[in-house]
Design an enzyme around this catalytic site. Structure first.
Site, short mmCIF file in Angstrom:
data_model
loop_
_atom_site.label_atom_id
_atom_site.label_comp_id
_atom_site.label_asym_id
_atom_site.label_seq_id
_atom_site.Cartn_x
_atom_site.Cartn_y
_atom_site.Cartn_z
N VAL A 47 0.84 -1.20 0.00
CA VAL A 47 0.00 0.00 0.00
C VAL A 47 0.88 1.26 0.00
O VAL A 47 0.56 2.25 -0.64
CB VAL A 47 -0.96 0.01 1.22
CG1 VAL A 47 -1.73 1.33 1.30
CG2 VAL A 47 -1.94 -1.15 1.13
N CYS A 48 1.99 1.19 0.71
CA CYS A 48 2.86 2.35 0.88
C CYS A 48 3.24 3.05 -0.43
O CYS A 48 3.09 4.27 -0.54
CB CYS A 48 4.12 1.98 1.66
SG CYS A 48 3.76 1.38 3.33
#
Length: 188
Positions: A47-48
């Site tokens: 997700v980062c």
């Protein structure tokens, strides 16, 4: 928790930023400026990079507003550089990434996951006096929205510059604000 309205604590972390050598950043470097501390769990994750890229798309807008931006994880500045050099998404980002392997900054902001050694997915906006004005913390699997972050910073800046005025829900720059008074109680 009571972190909104509190003053940022002293820190010293080494940063990586594209096109620059490694450099140290302290609370003194943001005095007199607005700053975003954008904590994320770890480099080389899932997700980062999507939310860091989304923030990167707003970086010029934030710079134009006088806002410094720092991505922060408990990785080292060396890991940040390696991720930058090997990831297409991260490789195009221009803002600084702070290494926090000793957890000083994540502990200062209260976002270190106990027993895990990783930062929560958290955003802090600090005003020119070093006061934390905005906080957003989401679970690990939920990415943040940088467009909404920009809107919130514009509202916080407006509120700071216009005492006696407040920004209602969904306020956008140039929209009407409210002047809190007894006349408004029960009418909104």
């Amino acid at each position: 928790m009571g972190i909104v309205g509190s003053t940022i604590k002293p820190f010293k972390n080494t940063a990586f930023q594209a096109g620059k050598d490694f450099f140290d950043v302290t609370e003194k470097d943001i005095e007199g400026k607005w700053a975003v501390f954008f904590f994320y769990p770890a480099d080389f994750t899932f997700v980062c990079p999507t939310e860091l890229e989304d923030l990167g798309e707003q970086y010029e807008t934030l710079q134009g507003m006088g806002v410094e931006v720092f991505g922060v994880s408990t990785d080292t500045h060396f890991s940040h550089k390696a991720w930058h050099d090997t990831s297409e998404k991260i490789g195009k980002l221009k803002y600084a990434f702070l290494g926090d392997q000793n957890h000083a900054l994540t502990n200062n902001f209260g976002v270190l996951r106990e027993g895990v050694g990783l930062a929560d997915r958290a955003t802090f906006v600090v005003d020119p006096d070093g006061v934390i004005q905005l906080v957003e913390i989401t679970p690990e699997g939920v990415g943040r929205n940088a467009t909404e972050l920009v809107r919130k910073i514009k509202a916080a800046k407006y509120w700071r510059e216009h005492p006696g005025q407040v920004c209602p829900a969904n306020w956008e720059e140039g929209s009407e604000t409210l002047a809190p008074s007894l006349d408004l109680v029960g009418k909104l």
